[in-house]
Design a protein around this motif. Structure first.
Motif, PDB file in Angstrom:
ATOM      1  N   ARG A 162     -10.300   3.382  -3.300  1.00 37.28           N
ATOM      2  CA  ARG A 162     -10.770   4.677  -2.781  1.00 37.28           C
ATOM      3  C   ARG A 162     -11.681   5.333  -3.817  1.00 37.28           C
TER       4      ARG A 162
ATOM      5  N   TYR B  58      -1.969   9.310  -0.452  1.00 35.40           N
ATOM      6  CA  TYR B  58      -2.759   9.386  -1.679  1.00 35.40           C
ATOM      7  C   TYR B  58      -3.175  10.830  -1.935  1.00 35.40           C
TER       8      TYR B  58
ATOM      9  N   ASP C 121      -5.393   1.038  -2.997  1.00 32.65           N
ATOM     10  CA  ASP C 121      -4.796   1.885  -4.046  1.00 32.65           C
ATOM     11  C   ASP C 121      -5.243   1.404  -5.422  1.00 32.65           C
TER      12      ASP C 121
ATOM     13  N   TRP D 298      -5.782   1.621   4.459  1.00 30.60           N
ATOM     14  CA  TRP D 298      -6.709   0.595   3.995  1.00 30.60           C
ATOM     15  C   TRP D 298      -7.648   0.236   5.143  1.00 30.60           C
TER      16      TRP D 298
ATOM     17  N   THR E  33      -2.397   7.189   3.495  1.00 31.47           N
ATOM     18  CA  THR E  33      -3.169   6.050   3.011  1.00 31.47           C
ATOM     19  C   THR E  33      -3.501   5.115   4.162  1.00 31.47           C
TER      20      THR E  33
ATOM     21  N   SER F 161       0.826  -1.198   0.000  1.00 29.10           N
ATOM     22  CA  SER F 161       0.000   0.000   0.000  1.00 29.10           C
ATOM     23  C   SER F 161       0.868   1.258   0.000  1.00 29.10           C
TER      24      SER F 161
ATOM     25  N   ASP G  43     -10.811   1.036   0.325  1.00 32.07           N
ATOM     26  CA  ASP G  43      -9.904   2.194   0.264  1.00 32.07           C
ATOM     27  C   ASP G  43      -8.491   1.758  -0.127  1.00 32.07           C
TER      28      ASP G  43
END
Length: 337
Positions: free
Chosen positions: A273, A168, A305, A190, A188, A164, A303
């Protein structure tokens, strides 16, 4: 069996627009992308459809198919990357001769993912969901985006791992350009419907759900046949990114897939996302994900990438993936077998 193309060193990229081309006032973006790709050692051949845009598409369907098939069958083209997605790629599916398609990578997302999934389902050839050409026009690439070269250079029988991103882009800031295009300024994280560490595995399939659900019930969306013919009935691991659907529209699309049997043998679902996902009367995206997880009795990781909120990993339709989530971070290992 899945057939995996291989990206060779100093490859030639064919740029064709099976959905939307680049209007005249934005041609500088395409020129810049070509220049920067050539600086990195690639050769770039840009087709006519990449330079035109009218009536919500780059060109009439016949011309788009002719140019796409020309690049797919041209031994001098190693990789195809559209400039970006669009709206009406679905126009061309019934005109494509899938038996003509030579195994070579096609990389893209958004409307392009309709073509990617159709090719993998019908032929068993792996396709690559990831960044488009215009978003690679920067002087440098962030680590997550840059991984596309490593992924597409993985040989059949090998594996590659992606982790990940650290940050972002929450919103575009066109008035404040960066060397790598994106403004990666938000940490970021997740998330999952589960409480603890999540580990899931299966054959990856997916793309932009806004367009993919239109394949349900068509010859281009025969998931059952794909599992039987190319995936030895192994479990599936779906990934989706949402461009424009509010939560109720997203729910309807997912239910359409469920009722069509797309989630039979599904081990889990990954959601990218999204800045869509608008709630309707307190029906939030988190409620939707929990409902779906409970109905299908599978874990959902979200969420990640992937999609319209960059950066994004390069996910291979057809690859066998092992996905691990732990404390807001994740990793995806893709086996080219």
């Amino acid at each position: 069996m899945i057939t995996y193309p291989f990206l060779k060193h100093n490859a030639t990229i064919g740029v064709v627009a099976p959905s939307s081309g680049v209007p005249t006032d934005l041609h500088h973006l395409l020129h810049t992308a070509q220049h920067n790709m050539e600086k990195k050692g690639f050769q770039v051949q840009i087709g006519e459809t990449a330079w035109t845009q009218n009536l919500a598409k780059s060109a009439p369907a016949e011309k788009r198919v002719q140019e796409l098939e020309g690049m797919l069958t041209d031994p001098g083209i190693d990789l195809i990357i559209p400039p970006w997605g669009g709206e009406l790629l679905i126009d061309i599916l019934e005109r494509i001769d899938f038996e003509k398609i030579e195994p070579k990578w096609i990389l893209g997302y958004s409307d392009t993912s309709l073509l990617l999934l159709a090719i993998t389902l019908k032929t068993g050839t792996a396709t690559a969901h990831g960044t488009n050409l215009i978003d690679m026009r920067g002087e440098s690439w962030d680590e997550t985006t840059a991984k596309w070269i490593n992924v597409l250079s993985t040989a059949q029988g090998e594996w590659i791992e992606q982790v990940s991103s650290t940050h972002y882009q929450k919103e575009w800031q066109f008035e404040n350009p960066t060397p790598h295009i994106f403004h990666l300024d938000e940490p970021t994280i997740w998330k999952t419907t589960e409480k603890d560490l999540v580990k899931i595995e299966g054959r990856l399939l997916g793309g932009c759900i806004d367009v993919l659900h239109h394949l349900v019930g068509t010859p281009y969306g025969d998931v059952k046949k794909f599992r039987e013919t190319h995936a030895q009935n192994e479990p599936l691991l779906w990934y989706f990114e949402n461009c424009e659907l509010i939560t109720t529209s997203l729910r309807r699309s997912l239910m359409q897939m469920k009722l069509a049997g797309w989630f039979e043998g599904c081990a889990g679902i990954l959601f990218g996302r999204s800045d869509a996902n608008a709630p309707v009367q307190n029906y939030t995206i988190e409620v939707l994900y929990k409902e779906l997880a409970d109905e299908l009795q599978i874990p959902i990781i979200y969420d990640i990438d992937c999609g319209h909120v960059p950066p994004q990993m390069t996910l291979i339709n057809g690859a066998y993936a092992e996905v691990e989530y732990n404390n807001g971070k994740g990793k995806i290992r893709q086996h080219f077998r």
